[in-house]
Scaffold this active site. Structure first.
Site, PDB file in Angstrom:
ATOM      1  CG  HIS A  24      -0.669  -0.202   2.533  1.00  0.00           C
ATOM      2  ND1 HIS A  24       0.158   0.529   3.000  1.00  0.00           N
ATOM      3  CD2 HIS A  24      -1.251  -0.936   3.431  1.00  0.00           C
ATOM      4  CE1 HIS A  24       0.126  -0.008   4.487  1.00  0.00           C
ATOM      5  NE2 HIS A  24      -0.544  -0.626   4.628  1.00  0.00           N
ATOM      6  CG  HIS A  78      -3.498  -6.453  12.460  1.00  0.00           C
ATOM      7  ND1 HIS A  78      -4.315  -5.231  12.654  1.00  0.00           N
ATOM      8  CD2 HIS A  78      -2.542  -5.675  11.704  1.00  0.00           C
ATOM      9  CE1 HIS A  78      -3.987  -4.223  11.671  1.00  0.00           C
ATOM     10  NE2 HIS A  78      -2.657  -4.585  11.282  1.00  0.00           N
ATOM     11  CD  GLU A  80      -3.232  -3.272   7.321  1.00  0.00           C
ATOM     12  OE1 GLU A  80      -2.451  -3.419   8.272  1.00  0.00           O
ATOM     13  OE2 GLU A  80      -2.994  -2.604   6.305  1.00  0.00           O
ATOM     14  CG  ASP A  82      -0.939  -7.612   6.100  1.00  0.00           C
ATOM     15  OD1 ASP A  82      -2.098  -7.399   6.844  1.00  0.00           O
ATOM     16  OD2 ASP A  82      -0.197  -7.339   6.414  1.00  0.00           O
ATOM     17  CG  HIS A 144      -0.895  -0.155  11.830  1.00  0.00           C
ATOM     18  ND1 HIS A 144      -0.903   0.128  10.388  1.00  0.00           N
ATOM     19  CD2 HIS A 144      -0.714  -1.410  12.000  1.00  0.00           C
ATOM     20  CE1 HIS A 144      -1.302  -0.866   9.822  1.00  0.00           C
ATOM     21  NE2 HIS A 144      -1.062  -1.984  10.401  1.00  0.00           N
ATOM     22  CG  ASP A 163       1.245  -5.348  11.559  1.00  0.00           C
ATOM     23  OD1 ASP A 163       1.644  -6.161  10.671  1.00  0.00           O
ATOM     24  OD2 ASP A 163       0.453  -4.572  11.427  1.00  0.00           O
ATOM     25  CE1 TYR A 191       5.623  -4.127   8.206  1.00  0.00           C
ATOM     26  CE2 TYR A 191       5.335  -3.270  10.528  1.00  0.00           C
ATOM     27  CZ  TYR A 191       4.842  -3.703   9.515  1.00  0.00           C
ATOM     28  OH  TYR A 191       3.574  -4.192   9.468  1.00  0.00           O
ATOM     29  CG  HIS A 222       4.561  -8.195   7.970  1.00  0.00           C
ATOM     30  ND1 HIS A 222       4.100  -8.863   6.808  1.00  0.00           N
ATOM     31  CD2 HIS A 222       3.909  -7.631   8.657  1.00  0.00           C
ATOM     32  CE1 HIS A 222       2.864  -8.177   6.933  1.00  0.00           C
ATOM     33  NE2 HIS A 222       2.923  -7.466   7.820  1.00  0.00           N
TER      34      HIS A 222
END
Ligand code: FEO
Length: 387
Positions: A24, A78, A80, A82, A144, A163, A191, A222
């Protein structure tokens, strides 16, 4: 594709995104991985998942250990996509599984996937026993997204940090002692600068909790898993989140006919005269996602744009939009730029730096081509800015 054993009964079952070059808007030249973890106990638990297009890869890795229908709990640290993108497929295979998430996680999953799964809602301090092992949950809201949490397994001393502490790295190596640790730390900083930087105070609060836990492994969502350089990455996060800046200035600019570049060089000389290290970041050659990691530890930020059509250049405008969204506290900044008649861009840049919350110094304007006395005056004034 096989799972990778972290400990007896604890496996990495994620996906490797070798082709990812843009996350993104954040350039990811090393690709990435989405790390999911499978824990085999009296209750079988999956922690997080992968982007939807790596679902088959994750399920194949799970199948190398156990039939996915035997999964009892899916912990969602999380929402999100991904990390949640493969949860719908897992819930198809294990329809009786319970999704474990904070209230904001349940809300986010329902809003994303419109499914009525069985949920168990957790909050900070709650525990879940799965047999010989248990999990303790620590909510880390706005690091986040509102739903973020981390999951700690005290019996294994593993922090599943999602994350936090992650890096966009695709590699066959899974651990920090199999991969160059300096690259992993550098990617963790990149990151941090692109994803976490505006949430420094929340990171500090989370670190207060994390620092009370005995940790032998940090398993992020990640990149590389930390087991040999835990103290180093915790020390880095402590520094990055505390606005503990170095004596470094960033000179970020774009130029039309070289005049704003001349001013940038004059500004560089002014900082260097006073022993400040300078990083030159022309936006023609640096993507905005390469600039933000430099902001993490920089004390001074000078941003330059000439005026074009009564405005700043689009490259600088893009940088300022990105910077404003991520801007940390306690930085000192000023604008500069050349102009022909209107000269609006310099005030526009200065105004955006004010909106970032930076402490401002007086900006510099130069008409058409700055001559040597003008450049010398800029150098001298910048040197005067430094105590
Ligand atoms: Fe890696 Fe916020 O997702």
């Amino acid at each position: 594709m096989d799972a990778v054993k972290l400990r007896e009964g604890v496996y990495w079952v994620g996906g490797i995104d070798w082709n990812l070059r843009n996350f993104h808007g954040y350039l990811t030249p090393r690709g990435s991985s989405y790390n999911a973890y499978l824990i085999i106990d009296e209750k079988v638990t999956l922690i997080d998942s992968v982007k939807y297009y790596l679902t088959d890869e994750m399920i194949e890795r799970i199948r190398s250990i156990i039939d996915p229908s035997k999964i009892d709990y899916v912990i969602c640290n999380h929402v999100e996509m991904d990390h949640s993108g493969a949860i719908p497929a897992i819930m198809e295979l294990a329809p009786n599984a319970t999704v474990v998430a904070p209230a904001a996680g349940e809300k986010g999953l329902k809003e994303h996937y419109k499914k009525e799964w069985k949920f168990s809602i957790v909050k900070s301090g709650d525990t879940l026993s799965i047999g010989k092992r248990s999990f303790t949950f620590v909510q880390t809201p706005m690091i986040h997204w509102p739903d973020n949490m981390v999951t700690y397994c005290p019996e294994e001393k593993i922090l599943f940090s999602n994350d936090a502490f992650g890096q966009h790295i695709a590699s066959p190596e899974r651990f920090d002692d199999e991969f160059p640790a300096c690259i992993a730390i550098d990617e963790a900083k990149i990151y941090y600068g692109n994803i976490v930087l505006s949430y420094n105070s929340q990171v500090q609060k989370a670190l207060e909790v994390v620092n009370t836990l005995p940790i032998e492994m940090i398993a992020p969502s990640h990149g590389i898993i930390w087991r040999s350089h835990i103290a180093e990455i915790l020390k880095c996060y402590t520094k990055w989140s505390s606005n503990d800046v170095d004596n470094v200035a960033l000179v970020i600019y774009d130029t039309m006919w070289g005049s704003t570049q001349k001013m940038a060089e004059a500004i560089r000389k002014g900082f260097e005269t006073k022993g400040v290290k300078v990083k030159m970041l022309p936006l023609l050659h640096n993507h905005i996602s390469q600039v933000l990691p430099e902001v993490v530890e920089a004390k001074y930020i000078a941003v330059g744009s000439p005026t074009m059509n009564s405005n700043l250049l689009p490259t600088v405008s893009g940088l300022l939009t990105y910077l404003k969204a991520l801007s940390p506290k306690k930085r000192t900044a000023f604008a500069f730029g050349s102009y022909g008649w209107g000269g609006q861009s310099i005030d526009q840049v200065q105004n955006e730096l004010k909106n970032c919350g930076f402490d401002l110094l007086e900006p510099f304007k130069a008409k058409y081509i700055p001559d040597q006395p003008t450049l010398d005056a800029i150098t001298s004034k910048v040197a005067g800015y430094i105590a």
